[in-house]
Write a protein that holds these residues in place. Structure first.
Motif, PDB file in Angstrom:
ATOM      1  N   ILE B  19      -6.767  59.288 -82.918  1.00 13.86           N
ATOM      2  CA  ILE B  19      -7.222  58.045 -83.099  1.00 13.86           C
ATOM      3  C   ILE B  19      -6.544  57.429 -84.223  1.00 13.86           C
ATOM      4  O   ILE B  19      -6.298  58.053 -85.245  1.00 13.86           O
ATOM      5  N   GLY B  20      -6.320  56.261 -84.214  1.00 13.30           N
ATOM      6  CA  GLY B  20      -5.579  55.311 -85.274  1.00 13.30           C
ATOM      7  C   GLY B  20      -3.994  55.423 -85.426  1.00 13.30           C
ATOM      8  O   GLY B  20      -3.515  54.412 -85.870  1.00 13.30           O
ATOM      9  N   ASP B  21      -3.471  56.267 -84.245  1.00 14.58           N
ATOM     10  CA  ASP B  21      -2.186  56.154 -84.358  1.00 14.58           C
ATOM     11  C   ASP B  21      -1.671  54.919 -83.534  1.00 14.58           C
ATOM     12  O   ASP B  21      -2.315  54.416 -82.725  1.00 14.58           O
ATOM     13  N   ARG B 105     -16.470  52.750 -74.806  1.00 16.15           N
ATOM     14  CA  ARG B 105     -16.605  53.429 -73.529  1.00 16.15           C
ATOM     15  C   ARG B 105     -17.935  54.412 -73.557  1.00 16.15           C
ATOM     16  O   ARG B 105     -18.450  54.716 -74.353  1.00 16.15           O
ATOM     17  N   THR B 106     -18.364  54.654 -72.345  1.00 15.24           N
ATOM     18  CA  THR B 106     -19.507  55.565 -71.926  1.00 15.24           C
ATOM     19  C   THR B 106     -19.146  56.977 -72.494  1.00 15.24           C
ATOM     20  O   THR B 106     -18.091  57.441 -72.384  1.00 15.24           O
ATOM     21  N   ASP B 107     -20.170  57.865 -72.567  1.00 16.48           N
ATOM     22  CA  ASP B 107     -20.240  59.229 -72.890  1.00 16.48           C
ATOM     23  C   ASP B 107     -19.367  59.932 -71.466  1.00 16.48           C
ATOM     24  O   ASP B 107     -18.443  60.978 -71.648  1.00 16.48           O
ATOM     25  N   ALA B 108     -19.632  59.447 -70.324  1.00 14.58           N
ATOM     26  CA  ALA B 108     -19.156  60.129 -69.076  1.00 14.58           C
ATOM     27  C   ALA B 108     -17.631  59.855 -69.136  1.00 14.58           C
ATOM     28  O   ALA B 108     -16.910  60.732 -68.660  1.00 14.58           O
ATOM     29  N   VAL B 109     -17.206  58.518 -69.579  1.00 16.25           N
ATOM     30  CA  VAL B 109     -15.793  58.270 -69.583  1.00 16.25           C
ATOM     31  C   VAL B 109     -15.207  59.058 -70.664  1.00 16.25           C
ATOM     32  O   VAL B 109     -14.092  59.596 -70.656  1.00 16.25           O
ATOM     33  N   LYS B 110     -15.803  59.322 -72.010  1.00 13.39           N
ATOM     34  CA  LYS B 110     -15.009  60.037 -72.828  1.00 13.39           C
ATOM     35  C   LYS B 110     -14.988  61.500 -72.433  1.00 13.39           C
ATOM     36  O   LYS B 110     -14.043  62.330 -72.643  1.00 13.39           O
ATOM     37  N   VAL B 156       7.003  47.176 -69.195  1.00 17.29           N
ATOM     38  CA  VAL B 156       6.927  46.970 -70.507  1.00 17.29           C
ATOM     39  C   VAL B 156       7.665  47.476 -71.712  1.00 17.29           C
ATOM     40  O   VAL B 156       8.416  48.339 -71.332  1.00 17.29           O
ATOM     41  N   GLU B 157       8.237  46.587 -72.508  1.00 20.01           N
ATOM     42  CA  GLU B 157       8.919  47.266 -73.742  1.00 20.01           C
ATOM     43  C   GLU B 157       8.251  47.110 -75.288  1.00 20.01           C
ATOM     44  O   GLU B 157       7.813  45.851 -75.475  1.00 20.01           O
ATOM     45  N   ASP B 158       8.209  48.353 -75.837  1.00 18.58           N
ATOM     46  CA  ASP B 158       7.467  48.211 -77.108  1.00 18.58           C
ATOM     47  C   ASP B 158       6.115  47.366 -76.890  1.00 18.58           C
ATOM     48  O   ASP B 158       5.555  46.397 -77.982  1.00 18.58           O
ATOM     49  N   PHE B 159       5.399  47.601 -76.083  1.00 16.77           N
ATOM     50  CA  PHE B 159       3.884  47.062 -75.852  1.00 16.77           C
ATOM     51  C   PHE B 159       2.997  47.858 -76.899  1.00 16.77           C
ATOM     52  O   PHE B 159       2.874  48.887 -77.153  1.00 16.77           O
ATOM     53  N   PRO B 160       2.536  47.020 -77.857  1.00 17.23           N
ATOM     54  CA  PRO B 160       1.878  47.516 -79.046  1.00 17.23           C
ATOM     55  C   PRO B 160       0.328  47.957 -78.900  1.00 17.23           C
ATOM     56  O   PRO B 160      -0.553  46.970 -78.366  1.00 17.23           O
ATOM     57  N   VAL B 161      -0.029  49.231 -78.942  1.00 17.90           N
ATOM     58  CA  VAL B 161      -1.516  49.572 -78.820  1.00 17.90           C
ATOM     59  C   VAL B 161      -1.962  50.494 -79.860  1.00 17.90           C
ATOM     60  O   VAL B 161      -0.942  51.109 -80.608  1.00 17.90           O
ATOM     61  N   ILE B 162      -3.151  50.878 -80.107  1.00 20.82           N
ATOM     62  CA  ILE B 162      -3.585  51.802 -80.981  1.00 20.82           C
ATOM     63  C   ILE B 162      -4.548  52.959 -80.342  1.00 20.82           C
ATOM     64  O   ILE B 162      -5.389  52.502 -79.480  1.00 20.82           O
ATOM     65  N   VAL B 163      -4.517  54.304 -80.608  1.00 19.08           N
ATOM     66  CA  VAL B 163      -5.263  55.228 -79.999  1.00 19.08           C
ATOM     67  C   VAL B 163      -6.672  55.093 -80.396  1.00 19.08           C
ATOM     68  O   VAL B 163      -6.935  54.999 -81.574  1.00 19.08           O
ATOM     69  N   VAL B 164      -7.718  54.949 -79.276  1.00 15.18           N
ATOM     70  CA  VAL B 164      -8.934  54.801 -79.783  1.00 15.18           C
ATOM     71  C   VAL B 164      -9.833  55.776 -79.252  1.00 15.18           C
ATOM     72  O   VAL B 164     -10.976  56.116 -79.651  1.00 15.18           O
ATOM     73  N   ALA B 165      -9.363  56.800 -78.201  1.00 13.25           N
ATOM     74  CA  ALA B 165     -10.042  57.665 -77.849  1.00 13.25           C
ATOM     75  C   ALA B 165      -8.804  58.955 -77.313  1.00 13.25           C
ATOM     76  O   ALA B 165      -7.909  58.396 -76.521  1.00 13.25           O
ATOM     77  N   ASP B 166      -8.802  60.019 -78.099  1.00 13.08           N
ATOM     78  CA  ASP B 166      -7.901  60.625 -78.113  1.00 13.08           C
ATOM     79  C   ASP B 166      -8.402  62.333 -77.210  1.00 13.08           C
ATOM     80  O   ASP B 166      -9.477  62.249 -76.803  1.00 13.08           O
ATOM     81  N   THR B 167      -7.232  62.989 -76.733  1.00 11.70           N
ATOM     82  CA  THR B 167      -7.495  64.222 -76.125  1.00 11.70           C
ATOM     83  C   THR B 167      -8.469  65.045 -76.566  1.00 11.70           C
ATOM     84  O   THR B 167      -9.316  66.012 -75.917  1.00 11.70           O
ATOM     85  N   GLY B 169     -11.364  64.393 -78.229  1.00 14.67           N
ATOM     86  CA  GLY B 169     -12.573  63.753 -78.332  1.00 14.67           C
ATOM     87  C   GLY B 169     -12.871  62.816 -79.549  1.00 14.67           C
ATOM     88  O   GLY B 169     -14.050  62.314 -79.688  1.00 14.67           O
ATOM     89  N   GLY B 170     -11.600  62.449 -80.049  1.00 13.02           N
ATOM     90  CA  GLY B 170     -11.889  61.288 -81.066  1.00 13.02           C
ATOM     91  C   GLY B 170     -12.172  60.188 -80.556  1.00 13.02           C
ATOM     92  O   GLY B 170     -11.811  59.609 -79.580  1.00 13.02           O
ATOM     93  N   ASP B 171     -13.081  59.300 -81.373  1.00 12.93           N
ATOM     94  CA  ASP B 171     -13.259  57.973 -81.033  1.00 12.93           C
ATOM     95  C   ASP B 171     -13.419  57.064 -82.214  1.00 12.93           C
ATOM     96  O   ASP B 171     -14.034  57.001 -82.991  1.00 12.93           O
ATOM     97  N   ALA B 172     -12.257  56.145 -82.145  1.00 12.77           N
ATOM     98  CA  ALA B 172     -11.843  55.409 -83.285  1.00 12.77           C
ATOM     99  C   ALA B 172     -13.278  54.245 -83.391  1.00 12.77           C
ATOM    100  O   ALA B 172     -13.204  53.645 -84.665  1.00 12.77           O
ATOM    101  N   TYR B 173     -13.926  54.077 -82.658  1.00 11.51           N
ATOM    102  CA  TYR B 173     -14.912  52.895 -82.821  1.00 11.51           C
ATOM    103  C   TYR B 173     -16.434  53.619 -83.511  1.00 11.51           C
ATOM    104  O   TYR B 173     -17.280  52.839 -83.576  1.00 11.51           O
ATOM    105  N   ARG B 174     -16.263  54.951 -83.578  1.00 11.17           N
ATOM    106  CA  ARG B 174     -17.488  55.579 -83.947  1.00 11.17           C
ATOM    107  C   ARG B 174     -17.790  55.143 -85.569  1.00 11.17           C
ATOM    108  O   ARG B 174     -16.603  55.313 -86.382  1.00 11.17           O
ATOM    109  N   ARG B 175     -18.794  54.722 -86.090  1.00 16.20           N
ATOM    110  CA  ARG B 175     -18.917  54.203 -87.549  1.00 16.20           C
ATOM    111  C   ARG B 175     -20.167  55.363 -87.897  1.00 16.20           C
ATOM    112  O   ARG B 175     -21.189  55.180 -87.219  1.00 16.20           O
TER     113      ARG B 175
END
Lengths: 265, 176
Positions: B19-21, B105-110, B156-167, B169-175
């Motif tokens: 997450i954050g990459d 996302r919901t827990d089921a999706v995560k 797409v070419e160099d389509f910019p995104v940020i990882v918010v849920a990773d393999t 179990g990380g969740d970038a939106y969790r505060r």
């Protein structure tokens, strides 16, 4: 009006975004805000909508009581304008004709029109396309008088926290306080059309606007919900009289693409 | 970290992401939002095949504005991913590897993300003009009658995104 509103933001929104880009300290937040500034530049230069959700067409029609409209029904004229603007302007058609059957009307009509009689001989149209990423996160709270100012603060801050990253922060928050169930929602929507550099003329409401904005920006949600101190670019409150038994509060959330165009006829 | 990756993704490469990459995506991504997900779900319920082979693919939750003549697409930013959550775990279990959207996302999706070694990316909400620049071609794969909600295939070419849920179990939106 449809095309103008979807391709460029007002000076107040631009100024708020520029200021946020300077003051934000989170690296990811700074990065997101820089991308949003770049996005506005591309939208204007390439004549492409700022956001693909070019919204449902919300129109405030303030009709002077001395105005007489001839040649047809005003709502037909508004819908014809929306039809032409959305078709000729390459704007997305995001409206389904029935909430259950859900078939796209193909031309973004009908518009949602709010009429208001005002003194004078002018007809003022304010066009505000409303995206639903943020609209979906809006709330109405029927508070008790005993909940008081603290209840209002909790409702607004709670609604913004629940909206979180879904509402495309940095947001603009429109708040309606008082009136009835439907009146407070309408005030919250109208609050979004007021310039961000124009605080409420009522001192106690102005103080509440400032306090709530500061509190929201302490939440840490930040641009795109990825952390930072720019969660909201502005917060406007509209208020009016209410019943002895109630304290209605509505929170209408808008993303950073808080668009509108105004014409006076 | 910053990565330039090609979709469909290599599974080992997805495992490295946290997450954050920042990731710049090249290659092919599919586009589907609310109505297309409902149709895909109905197809699966009826025992029919999906309109594209979902194994290893990426779905972008998006509904573009119409393209001006001579351009591949109009404004093309992400829509709220949570509205697709009802349909998502099943698609992940069928082999969908990555999703691009915005919001929680919901827990089921995560859980399905972790179970299947998938990644959920966020593109910046409301930056539709900027993101359209990274889209080089667009073709309708199915459900053309849905208009802005049709199922599309994009290059797409160099389509910019940020990882918010990773393999992991990380969740970038969790505060905290």
């Amino acid at each position: 009006m449809c095309i103008e509103a979807n391709h460029s933001l007002g000076a107040d929104m631009r100024a708020a975004l520029d200021k946020a880009a300077e003051t934000e300290d989170s690296p990811v937040g700074k990065h997101v805000l820089a991308q949003l500034q770049e996005n506005l530049k591309i939208a204007e230069e390439d004549r492409i909508p700022i956001c693909q959700d070019t919204g449902m067409a919300v129109v405030f029609a303030d009709i002077g009581q001395d105005v007489h409209i001839e040649g047809g029904f005003i709502e037909d004229a508004i819908n014809e304008g929306v039809r032409q603007g959305y078709t000729e302007g390459y704007l997305r058609k995001s409206v389904v004709g029935d909430p259950i059957e859900r078939v796209n009307t193909g031309d973004n009509t009908p518009a949602i029109v709010h009429y208001r009689m005002v003194p004078g001989d002018e007809l003022k149209l304010t066009f505000c396309p409303k995206g639903f990423g943020s609209e979906n996160m809006s709330r109405v709270f029927m508070l008790k008088p005993a909940d008081g100012v603290q209840g209002i603060k909790d409702a607004v801050i709670g609604a913004v926290a629940d909206a979180g990253p879904n509402a495309c922060p940095p947001m603009v928050v429109g708040v309606g306080i008082g009136g009835t169930f439907e009146k407070c929602a309408l005030m919250a929507k109208r609050a979004l059309t007021r310039s961000l550099d124009e605080p409420s003329p009522l001192p106690h409401i102005r103080a509440l606007e400032e306090e709530l904005l500061a509190e929201i920006n302490k939440s840490g949600l930040g641009p795109a919900g990825l952390g930072g101190k720019t969660t909201a670019l502005g917060l406007n409150i509209e208020s009016c009289a209410t019943h002895i038994a109630g304290l209605p509060v509505a929170v209408n959330i808008c993303c950073h693409v808080n668009r509108h165009a105004v014409r006076i006829l | 970290m910053e990565y330039h990756l090609t979709s469909p993704f290599d599974e080992e490469e997805l495992k490295k992401l946290r997450i954050g990459d920042s990731v710049y995506i090249n290659g092919i991504i599919y586009v589907a939002r609310d109505a297309a997900h409902k149709r895909m779900s109905e197809a699966l319920d009826a025992g029919e095949a999906l309109p594209f082979d979902i194994k290893g693919q990426t779905i972008y939750y998006m509904g573009p504005s119409p393209a001006r003549p001579g351009r591949p697409i109009g404004s093309a930013g992400p829509t709220t991913a949570g509205r697709m959550d009802k349909y998502t775990p099943r698609l992940l279990d069928l082999g969908l590897k990555a999703m691009i959207g915005k919001g929680r996302r919901t827990d089921a999706v995560k859980e399905a993300i972790v179970r299947n070694g998938c990644v959920y990316f966020a593109a910046i909400g409301g930056a539709g003009a900027l993101l359209s620049k990274a889209i080089k071609s667009s073709e309708t794969v199915a459900y053309a009658d849905l208009g802005a909600e049709a199922l599309l295939k994009l290059r797409v070419e160099d389509f910019p995104v940020i990882v918010v849920a990773d393999t992991a179990g990380g969740d970038a939106y969790r505060r905290e």
